[in-house]
Design a protein around this motif. Structure first.
Motif, mmCIF file in Angstrom:
data_model
loop_
_atom_site.group_PDB
_atom_site.id
_atom_site.type_symbol
_atom_site.label_atom_id
_atom_site.label_comp_id
_atom_site.label_asym_id
_atom_site.label_seq_id
_atom_site.Cartn_x
_atom_site.Cartn_y
_atom_site.Cartn_z
ATOM 1 N N THR A 59 0.924 -1.187 -0.096
ATOM 2 C CA THR A 59 0.101 0.130 -0.063
ATOM 3 C C THR A 59 0.862 1.138 0.168
ATOM 4 O O THR A 59 1.656 1.405 1.001
ATOM 5 C CB THR A 59 -0.850 0.149 1.289
ATOM 6 O OG1 THR A 59 -1.475 -1.184 1.278
ATOM 7 C CG2 THR A 59 -1.793 1.340 1.204
ATOM 8 N N VAL A 60 0.523 2.156 -0.970
ATOM 9 C CA VAL A 60 1.456 3.312 -1.196
ATOM 10 C C VAL A 60 0.171 4.537 -0.562
ATOM 11 O O VAL A 60 -0.722 4.590 -1.045
ATOM 12 C CB VAL A 60 1.994 3.589 -2.447
ATOM 13 C CG1 VAL A 60 2.318 4.927 -2.557
ATOM 14 C CG2 VAL A 60 2.889 2.600 -3.075
ATOM 15 N N LEU A 61 0.986 5.309 0.339
ATOM 16 C CA LEU A 61 0.073 6.581 0.895
ATOM 17 C C LEU A 61 0.612 7.813 0.527
ATOM 18 O O LEU A 61 1.989 7.950 0.581
ATOM 19 C CB LEU A 61 0.191 6.368 2.401
ATOM 20 C CG LEU A 61 -0.360 5.050 2.965
ATOM 21 C CD1 LEU A 61 -0.277 5.274 4.786
ATOM 22 C CD2 LEU A 61 -1.710 4.930 2.892
ATOM 23 N N GLU A 62 -0.241 8.396 -0.432
ATOM 24 C CA GLU A 62 0.300 9.807 -1.024
ATOM 25 C C GLU A 62 -0.541 10.773 -0.243
ATOM 26 O O GLU A 62 -1.779 10.813 -0.412
ATOM 27 C CB GLU A 62 0.271 9.765 -2.520
ATOM 28 C CG GLU A 62 0.207 11.270 -2.970
ATOM 29 C CD GLU A 62 1.854 12.075 -2.570
ATOM 30 O OE1 GLU A 62 1.561 13.202 -2.392
ATOM 31 O OE2 GLU A 62 2.795 11.427 -2.616
ATOM 32 N N LYS A 63 0.032 12.116 0.352
ATOM 33 C CA LYS A 63 -0.731 12.868 0.925
ATOM 34 C C LYS A 63 -1.750 14.009 0.132
ATOM 35 O O LYS A 63 -2.576 14.278 0.776
ATOM 36 C CB LYS A 63 0.200 13.833 2.047
ATOM 37 C CG LYS A 63 1.007 14.566 1.510
ATOM 38 C CD LYS A 63 1.676 15.415 2.573
ATOM 39 C CE LYS A 63 2.638 16.540 1.882
ATOM 40 N NZ LYS A 63 3.265 17.337 2.955
ATOM 41 N N HIS A 64 -1.007 13.943 -0.920
ATOM 42 C CA HIS A 64 -1.736 14.970 -1.824
ATOM 43 C C HIS A 64 -2.924 14.139 -2.841
ATOM 44 O O HIS A 64 -2.847 12.891 -2.852
ATOM 45 C CB HIS A 64 -0.761 15.612 -3.057
ATOM 46 C CG HIS A 64 0.191 16.460 -2.176
ATOM 47 N ND1 HIS A 64 1.433 16.190 -1.826
ATOM 48 C CD2 HIS A 64 0.069 17.750 -1.821
ATOM 49 C CE1 HIS A 64 1.971 17.192 -1.245
ATOM 50 N NE2 HIS A 64 1.084 18.223 -1.287
ATOM 51 N N GLY A 65 -3.868 14.990 -3.307
ATOM 52 C CA GLY A 65 -4.997 14.344 -4.086
ATOM 53 C C GLY A 65 -4.558 14.110 -5.443
ATOM 54 O O GLY A 65 -5.267 13.286 -6.192
ATOM 55 N N ASP A 66 -3.431 14.388 -5.875
ATOM 56 C CA ASP A 66 -3.011 14.248 -7.341
ATOM 57 C C ASP A 66 -1.600 14.250 -7.413
ATOM 58 O O ASP A 66 -0.876 14.885 -6.381
ATOM 59 C CB ASP A 66 -3.766 15.037 -8.300
ATOM 60 C CG ASP A 66 -3.578 16.431 -7.908
ATOM 61 O OD1 ASP A 66 -2.490 16.894 -7.784
ATOM 62 O OD2 ASP A 66 -4.617 17.181 -8.222
ATOM 63 N N PHE A 67 -0.774 14.053 -8.531
ATOM 64 C CA PHE A 67 0.486 14.360 -8.815
ATOM 65 C C PHE A 67 1.140 15.730 -9.402
ATOM 66 O O PHE A 67 1.845 16.113 -9.804
ATOM 67 C CB PHE A 67 1.237 13.320 -9.779
ATOM 68 C CG PHE A 67 1.131 11.772 -9.092
ATOM 69 C CD1 PHE A 67 1.566 11.539 -7.829
ATOM 70 C CD2 PHE A 67 0.253 10.781 -9.734
ATOM 71 C CE1 PHE A 67 1.528 10.138 -7.134
ATOM 72 C CE2 PHE A 67 0.155 9.565 -9.324
ATOM 73 C CZ PHE A 67 0.764 9.340 -7.874
#
Length: 404
Positions: A29-37
């Motif tokens: 599972t990768v968690l990215e704090k922003h909603g997009d790149f």
């Protein structure tokens, strides 16, 4: 049963690690704090070493269908004289160029490929704020901003140079210092604007332009801590400075009408002296913040991810504990990190810092640079250091064969 891996940070290191561990059959599972790149002014230099990794995965041609520009030589303008610095066409690999690709395209490509594996999950707008531990003080999960806890058999911190997790894990850090900060901004292509990625070096000033096809991504380098002083001189003075450094950009600089268009990058050069603790490994900028010099940060981070997967993925896919392998990853990656940072530190102290001093003088390119310009064979040396780095990684992590 395979171990569950949680990777915090959806940048180059985190997404590459996510792809490779999921490919090996590790539930990831990768968690990215922003909603997009879609965040501009991030590094977009995909070096030959990285392109070769994608070739080994059979993905290079697909990656290069994304928007990009190719740079097969590097030039600089030093004291008013244009010189050739590096020639990637001389490299002993198939990928003999740098792909200048917006980072959101690169990350979106990695996400799309990783999602082909059933063991991969990407959660956007998922901000990690801390770690959880078991009774033996081993990391066993990630605490989220919304109060949720995500349990994990192992955690990789890939959350960048301001890593929350490395601080939460109290990993020791060595600050090497940096003499400069950078203003990043876009300038439109106009009639007469050059289509070349290059640096401009003058006494007291340094300017970099990166060709992005429809526009130029530009960097104005100044002495650390002087951002407010530059702003105080006003936008007209800033535009005039750009025009002085690069006459071709004079008309384009008129597009800068507000300081909101200019983003500050506070340059850091540091590294952890220990990258791990039980249940946790830091990679990429979380383990070593790199200077923009050479544009090597993305590629070094990706090499970390490949090394981590090569060393740890098979054992984790088998459900075994991987704690003892984290030190092996650090041992393998510490030497190239130290060497590249040493080169960057020398560039900071002897070139950039010297240029930015108020009493700096620059009458033309130094002898070493003039030699590079005169002799084509010599240009292969910086090309190899920049393009391939040291202790290159190759894809050796297993492929579980469960790609959709």
């Amino acid at each position: 049963m395979a171990s569950h891996l949680v990777i915090v940070g959806g940048g180059p290191a985190g997404m590459m690690a996510g792809l490779l561990f999921a490919r090996a059959g590790v539930p990831t599972t990768v968690l990215e704090k922003h909603g997009d790149f879609l965040r501009d002014f991030r590094g977009d230099t995909v070096h030959p070493s990285t392109l070769e990794l994608f070739r080994e995965l059979g993905l290079r041609d697909a990656l290069l269908r994304r928007p990009h520009d190719r740079v097969d030589q590097l030039r600089a303008r030093i004291g008013g004289q244009t010189v050739r610095i590096a020639d990637f066409r001389r490299l002993p690999v198939e990928s003999r160029f740098i792909a200048m690709m917006p980072q959101w395209e690169f990350l979106d490509f990695l996400a799309a490929e990783a999602k082909r594996y059933p063991d991969f999950t990407l959660r956007m707008a998922a901000e990690a704020t801390g770690l959880t531990h078991d009774a033996h003080k081993r990391v066993n999960g990630v605490r989220m901003a919304d109060g949720q806890v995500i349990a994990a058999d192992y955690v990789i911190a890939a959350d960048g140079r301001r890593s929350v997790l490395r601080d939460a894990a109290a990993l020791p850090r060595k600050d090497l210092g940096a003499p400069m900060d950078v203003f990043w901004f876009r300038l439109p292509k106009t009639a007469g604007t050059g289509n070349e990625t290059m640096g401009v070096f003058e006494a007291g000033r340094l300017f970099v332009q990166i060709d992005r096809g429809e526009y130029g991504q530009c960097a104005y380098v100044f002495a650390k801590g002087q951002a407010d002083a530059v702003r105080a001189r006003g936008l007209p003075a800033f535009r005039a400075e750009i025009a002085t450094l690069n006459r071709e950009m004079a008309s384009a600089a008129e597009a800068l009408t507000h300081w909101d268009q200019v983003k500050l990058l506070s340059v850091a050069l540091d590294r952890l002296t220990r990258w791990h603790r039980p249940g946790l490994l830091a990679i990429g900028d979380a383990a070593h913040a790199m200077s923009p010099v050479g544009g090597v940060g993305i590629n070094l981070a990706i090499q970390d991810a490949v090394a981590a997967a090569n060393i740890m993925a098979a054992q984790m896919a088998a459900g075994a504990m991987a704690d003892g392998l984290a030190a092996v990853v650090q041992q393998r990656r510490m030497w190239p990190t130290w060497l590249i940072q040493r080169v960057q530190k020398i560039a900071h102290d002897r070139i950039i810092g010297a240029l930015l001093r108020p009493d700096a003088r620059l009458d033309g390119p130094p002898l070493a640079v003039r030699m590079l310009d005169r002799h084509a064979a010599l240009r292969g040396v910086p090309a190899r250091l920049l393009g391939l780095g040291v202790r290159r990684e190759h894809i050796r992590s297993p492929d579980a064969g469960r790609r959709a």
